[in-house]
Design an enzyme around this catalytic site. Structure first.
Site, mmCIF file in Angstrom:
data_model
loop_
_atom_site.group_PDB
_atom_site.id
_atom_site.type_symbol
_atom_site.label_atom_id
_atom_site.label_comp_id
_atom_site.label_asym_id
_atom_site.label_seq_id
_atom_site.Cartn_x
_atom_site.Cartn_y
_atom_site.Cartn_z
ATOM 1 N N HIS A 26 64.638 -8.166 -75.325
ATOM 2 C CA HIS A 26 64.563 -9.114 -76.443
ATOM 3 C C HIS A 26 63.464 -10.148 -76.194
ATOM 4 O O HIS A 26 63.585 -10.978 -75.302
ATOM 5 C CB HIS A 26 65.923 -9.811 -76.569
ATOM 6 C CG HIS A 26 66.019 -10.767 -77.700
ATOM 7 N ND1 HIS A 26 66.206 -12.125 -77.521
ATOM 8 C CD2 HIS A 26 65.961 -10.567 -79.030
ATOM 9 C CE1 HIS A 26 66.284 -12.715 -78.696
ATOM 10 N NE2 HIS A 26 66.129 -11.795 -79.626
ATOM 11 N N HIS A 68 58.002 -15.439 -82.255
ATOM 12 C CA HIS A 68 59.325 -15.295 -82.870
ATOM 13 C C HIS A 68 59.427 -15.920 -84.249
ATOM 14 O O HIS A 68 60.190 -15.461 -85.093
ATOM 15 C CB HIS A 68 60.402 -15.889 -81.965
ATOM 16 C CG HIS A 68 61.783 -15.719 -82.535
ATOM 17 N ND1 HIS A 68 62.478 -16.747 -83.144
ATOM 18 C CD2 HIS A 68 62.569 -14.631 -82.637
ATOM 19 C CE1 HIS A 68 63.642 -16.285 -83.568
ATOM 20 N NE2 HIS A 68 63.734 -15.006 -83.273
#
Ligand code: CA
Length: 325
Positions: A26, A68
């Protein structure tokens, strides 16, 4: 007892309808190095993650870069370098900067933009190290290089961030991301790539108008507190399976507060969908588990997920390795 438990785990994993669960790094091995830096990706590769994630947003000059958020706040020194480039909401937007400008920024471990405090205090010290923003193309080239030098193929897991917001700002992110993926050899279901997005309309568009033929995962947020999971309503998952290969729910949607599977994974499997849940963090365990081993057993064995997004890919790889031959 220990042996019997180990055998039960083995049997459960071996009889699962799907292949061995995937470990998805992740934002890279972001538990150890600042998220989405090439350094975090290199560590994830070295930790034998099956797939490595790229969140993707656009620059002012329409270059897909790996970050992100549509905002830069909290993960780099933009407030020091370009103090007059805030929007009226006080935020700095990736879309307001050219790639050349973004290349001058130093990336750091994530901080809360309000307090300036590091979000995960035990992680890499914020403000130290020399880290940079990479384009999607640069990261894919970097990972292909690591695949070659190590002889081990790692998959990629790009997420198209906020396509509707990008369009409102006059930029169409999805075709640009698909161009980069296709240029780097990711186009078909057999290629080691899952494309993911939270926007259900955009997922339809990717499959239809934009002709994406690779694997596709619809991300979903938290279920409503006060009602049954709407994904479990009649026909919903079967409908989704006409477009996507899998769903990406939060951990809380696959294991309930009582520590039991919610039934979402079983229902998704019946519809022919894989389930890749997010996000496993050693330093922010889900409420249903007191330790990492318990959490991983509940997710991989009890709930039977097909993949897990993790800031700590090594912990998941090690656990799975111990649990299967
Ligand atoms: Ca993501």
């Amino acid at each position: 007892m220990v042996i019997r438990h180990a055998l039960m785990v083995l049997a459960t994993l071996a009889t699962a309808a799907h292949a061995a669960p995937l470990v998805i790094a992740h934002r890279g091995a972001s538990g150890y190095l600042p998220e989405h830096t090439l350094e975090a990706k290199a560590l994830a590769h070295a930790q034998a993650a099956d797939f490595i994630e790229q969140d993707v947003v656009l620059t002012k000059d329409d270059v897909p870069v790996v970050l992100h958020d549509i905002h830069l706040d909290g993960v780099c020194d933009v407030a020091d370098r370009f103090p007059d480039r805030r929007r009226s909401d006080g935020r700095f937007y990736v879309l307001d900067f050219t790639l050349d400008e973004l290349r001058t920024l130093r990336v750091c471990e994530r901080r809360d933009p309000q307090t300036g405090r590091q979000v995960y205090p035990g992680r890499f010290p914020a403000g130290t190290g020399i880290f940079r923003i990479a384009t999607l193309a640069e990261e894919l080239e970097f990972l292909a290089g690591l695949d070659r030098s190590t002889g081990r193929r790692t998959g990629v897991y790009p997420e198209i961030k906020q396509p509707a917001w990008h369009r409102r700002e006059g930029h169409d992110i999805s075709p640009l991301v698909l161009d980069v993926l296709r240029t780097h050899g990711f186009a078909a279901k057999a290629d080691p790539c899952f494309l993911q997005c939270f926007d259900a309309d955009e997922v339809q568009r990717l499959r239809g108008e934009l002709g994406w033929q690779g694997r596709l995962v619809l991300l979903v947020g938290e279920a409503p507190d006060d009602a049954a999971d709407p994904l479990l309503a009649d026909g919903v998952l079967a409908n989704l399976a006409a477009t996507v290969d899998g769903i990406g729910p939060p951990l809380s949607r696959v294991v309930g507060p009582d520590g039991r599977p919610t039934g979402l994974v079983a229902a998704a499997h019946r519809a022919g969908l894989v389930v890749h849940a997010y996000t496993f963090r050693r330093d922010k365990l889900p409420a249903f588990a007191a330790d990492t081993d318990t959490a991983l057993r509940m997710l991989f064995v009890d709930a039977g997920i097909d993949g897990l997004f993790s800031d700590f890919p090594d912990l998941c790889v090690t656990w799975l390795h111990a649990a299967r031959p």
